[in-house]
Design an enzyme around this catalytic site. Structure first.
Site, short mmCIF file in Angstrom:
data_model
loop_
_atom_site.label_atom_id
_atom_site.label_comp_id
_atom_site.label_asym_id
_atom_site.label_seq_id
_atom_site.Cartn_x
_atom_site.Cartn_y
_atom_site.Cartn_z
N SER A 261 4.62 -2.84 25.98
CA SER A 261 4.17 -1.72 25.15
C SER A 261 2.96 -0.99 25.73
O SER A 261 2.78 0.20 25.47
CB SER A 261 3.84 -2.21 23.74
OG SER A 261 5.02 -2.58 23.06
N HIS B 14 11.17 -9.68 18.37
CA HIS B 14 10.78 -10.80 19.22
C HIS B 14 11.21 -12.14 18.60
O HIS B 14 11.50 -13.09 19.31
CB HIS B 14 9.27 -10.80 19.46
CG HIS B 14 8.83 -9.86 20.53
ND1 HIS B 14 9.06 -10.08 21.87
CD2 HIS B 14 8.15 -8.67 20.47
CE1 HIS B 14 8.55 -9.08 22.59
NE2 HIS B 14 8.00 -8.21 21.76
N THR C 166 0.02 0.07 21.76
CA THR C 166 0.48 1.46 21.68
C THR C 166 -0.61 2.43 21.23
O THR C 166 -0.87 3.42 21.92
CB THR C 166 1.73 1.58 20.79
OG1 THR C 166 2.75 0.70 21.29
CG2 THR C 166 2.27 2.99 20.78
N ASP D 287 9.19 3.06 22.33
CA ASP D 287 8.56 2.85 23.64
C ASP D 287 9.47 2.02 24.55
O ASP D 287 9.39 2.10 25.77
CB ASP D 287 7.19 2.19 23.48
CG ASP D 287 7.21 0.97 22.58
OD1 ASP D 287 8.23 0.72 21.91
OD2 ASP D 287 6.19 0.26 22.53
N HIS D 288 10.34 1.24 23.93
CA HIS D 288 11.32 0.40 24.63
C HIS D 288 12.19 -0.19 23.54
O HIS D 288 11.98 0.08 22.35
CB HIS D 288 10.63 -0.74 25.41
CG HIS D 288 9.68 -1.52 24.56
ND1 HIS D 288 10.11 -2.45 23.63
CD2 HIS D 288 8.32 -1.48 24.44
CE1 HIS D 288 9.07 -2.95 23.00
NE2 HIS D 288 7.96 -2.37 23.46
N HIS E 199 11.46 -7.82 25.59
CA HIS E 199 11.93 -6.44 25.70
C HIS E 199 13.16 -6.37 26.60
O HIS E 199 13.36 -7.22 27.46
CB HIS E 199 10.83 -5.55 26.28
CG HIS E 199 9.59 -5.53 25.46
ND1 HIS E 199 8.43 -4.94 25.88
CD2 HIS E 199 9.31 -6.04 24.23
CE1 HIS E 199 7.49 -5.07 24.96
NE2 HIS E 199 8.01 -5.75 23.95
N ASP F 27 9.32 -4.19 16.50
CA ASP F 27 9.23 -5.00 17.72
C ASP F 27 8.87 -6.45 17.42
O ASP F 27 9.46 -7.38 17.97
CB ASP F 27 8.18 -4.37 18.64
CG ASP F 27 7.86 -5.22 19.85
OD1 ASP F 27 8.71 -5.31 20.75
OD2 ASP F 27 6.75 -5.80 19.90
N GLU G 155 2.71 4.76 14.66
CA GLU G 155 3.58 3.70 15.18
C GLU G 155 4.08 2.78 14.08
O GLU G 155 3.30 2.22 13.31
CB GLU G 155 2.84 2.85 16.22
CG GLU G 155 3.80 1.82 16.85
CD GLU G 155 3.09 0.78 17.71
OE1 GLU G 155 3.69 0.38 18.73
OE2 GLU G 155 1.97 0.35 17.37
#
Length: 461
Positions: A108, A291, A161, A329-330, A423, A287, A282
């Site tokens: 990130s 994970h 971020t 961002d991914h 990621h 995310d 954000e």
């Protein structure tokens, strides 16, 4: 057969003519309305861009949108499904790779730096290039242009971020230093970030430095609850609503603002500047849930992010001088719609969850019976085997073990697949609305986004 009167004869001839006239008028009216709407949209596309809102769903690749769309349709897949707010503004796709000798999948920090500065860098880097040299962010450019600026996140506000937009550091791990820079760094003698809303209280109230006190002395308001945020109207505000990241949307209490609450509050303050503003928002914990391969938590966060996005779009529609760009961002976790060789994905188990597996596991670790917790918060007919699996996991590893076991129940029931706990490298969607949206069409690089925004901030086009 009776002869028709003259009046009846005329009436029978005139009615079809009248019907055709009404139909024709309706067609022309509809066409005129469409032309008016097109002209209005075209006029908006050419309008001066005074405000830029960048919204990042951290880790939110296309499978998350597909799953969330299914949930909005109660698990069905109709030919004409209810769309998500994102779907309406899908513009293109974006590459996310870093400039790192050891990795070709981004973290990130590197992704945030690329999005914020237009420069690719190594994983862990915050606002610096691959040689450790500081690079200007679009937020800093906006402040240089006299605009107001803001950062909003559901993570710590000094997490990777948001930090990439507001700080410069060789490592994302230096979170105390990043928090310090929000106070210490100035542009033209002014603090470069006017609105800071998120988590991370522990980094601002430290033994070595009390940053909340310094912000208040500098003229900022400091708020720690949803109610205080709504009541306060000052243009500069530091809002910290948790020691670390905020609780996930499904688990939040009434004192904690939603991402929408924070976004609306930020826009209301920043919009008081006639020169315009730059805001980065954000949805951080899509995310975090990914994970953990937690489908329930991830969908909870996508919904929270969508509501904030909708609020930003509603503002932009009224304002007509605001560009809103949403992206990821991914992507994270290798989430798949369907798994185990089965051509089905079931939204119903995910929809049934009243709290996240993390929340349920905490209750179990506090001594609550597994059966009672699952009955109260999962709204599923849980089998004895599933209950035993959670009990065994909780005995082995307390809260973490219980959380993993509960996540497994939801993933199995929904047939959700996951390939990673980190990621992944595929392209992510880009959604753009407002004047300038056409600049983000097609396949772009994450650095392109920043470079386009730099130009907009300098020229208004």
């Amino acid at each position: 057969m009776k002869k028709m009167s003259l009046f009846q004869n005329m009436k029978s001839k005139l009615l079809p003519i009248a019907a055709v006239s009404v139909l024709t008028a309706g067609i022309f009216a509809g066409a005129e309305l469409q032309q008016t709407e097109k002209a209005s949209a075209k006029k908006q596309d050419k309008a001066e861009i005074r405000n830029v809102i960048v919204m990042i769903g951290d880790g939110m690749g296309t499978p998350y949108i597909r799953a969330y769309r299914s949930m909005k349709n109660n698990g069905d897949t109709p030919n004409n499904p209810k769309l998500t707010e994102f779907d309406r503004n899908l513009t293109g796709m974006m590459m996310t790779h870093p400039d790192d000798p050891d990795y070709n999948i981004t973290d990130s920090a590197a992704a945030g730096t690329a999005l914020a500065t237009g420069v690719k860098t190594y994983n862990n880097a915050i606002g610096v290039d691959k040689n450790g040299k500081k690079v200007k962010s679009v937020l800093e450019e906006a402040k240089q242009q006299g605009k107001s600026t803001g950062l909003v996140a559901t993570s710590e506000i000094n997490h990777a971020t948001p930090a990439a937009y507001g700080a410069h550091n060789e490592s994302r791990k230096n979170m105390d230093q990043i928090a310090n820079s929000y106070m210490d760094d100035k542009i033209k003698g002014k603090h470069k970030i006017d609105v800071l809303l998120g988590g991370g209280k522990s980094y601002f109230n430290r033994k070595d430095r009390n940053l909340t006190k310094e912000f208040k002395q500098a003229g900022y308001s400091y708020v720690t609850t949803k109610q205080a945020l709504k009541k306060n109207k000052d243009q500069q505000v530091l809002g910290l609503f948790a020691d670390g990241g905020l609780a996930k949307a499904l688990d939040r209490d009434s004192k904690t603002p939603s991402l929408k609450d924070m976004t609306v509050s930020a826009i209301d303050r920043l919009n008081q500047n006639k020169k315009g503003f730059f805001l980065m928002v954000e949805g951080s914990q899509i995310d975090w849930a990914a994970h953990d391969n937690d489908t329930v938590g991830a969908m909870s966060e996508v919904k929270d992010f969508e509501q904030a996005y909708k609020a930003a779009i509603e503002f932009a529609k009224k304002d007509k001088h605001t560009l809103v760009i949403a992206t990821a961002d991914h992507t994270t976790g290798g989430f798949t719609i369907g798994a185990n060789g089965e051509k089905n994905w079931h939204a119903e188990p995910i929809l049934s969850a009243k709290k996240t597996p993390e929340f349920m596991a905490k209750k179990i670790s506090e001594g609550k019976p597994v059966k009672d917790v699952l009955a109260r918060y999962a709204n599923l007919k849980v089998t004895s085997e599933e209950i035993k699996s959670v009990e065994a996991a909780a005995q082995a590893d307390k809260s973490k073990g219980a959380s993993k076991a509960i996540i497994k129940i939801f993933n199995t029931r929904s047939n959700s697949g996951w390939t990673s706990t980190d990621h992944t490298g595929e392209e992510v969607p880009v959604y753009a609305y407002g004047p300038g949206k056409e600049k983000f069409r097609g396949l772009i690089n994450n650095t392109d986004q920043a470079n386009i925004i730099f130009k907009i901030l300098k020229t208004g086009k």
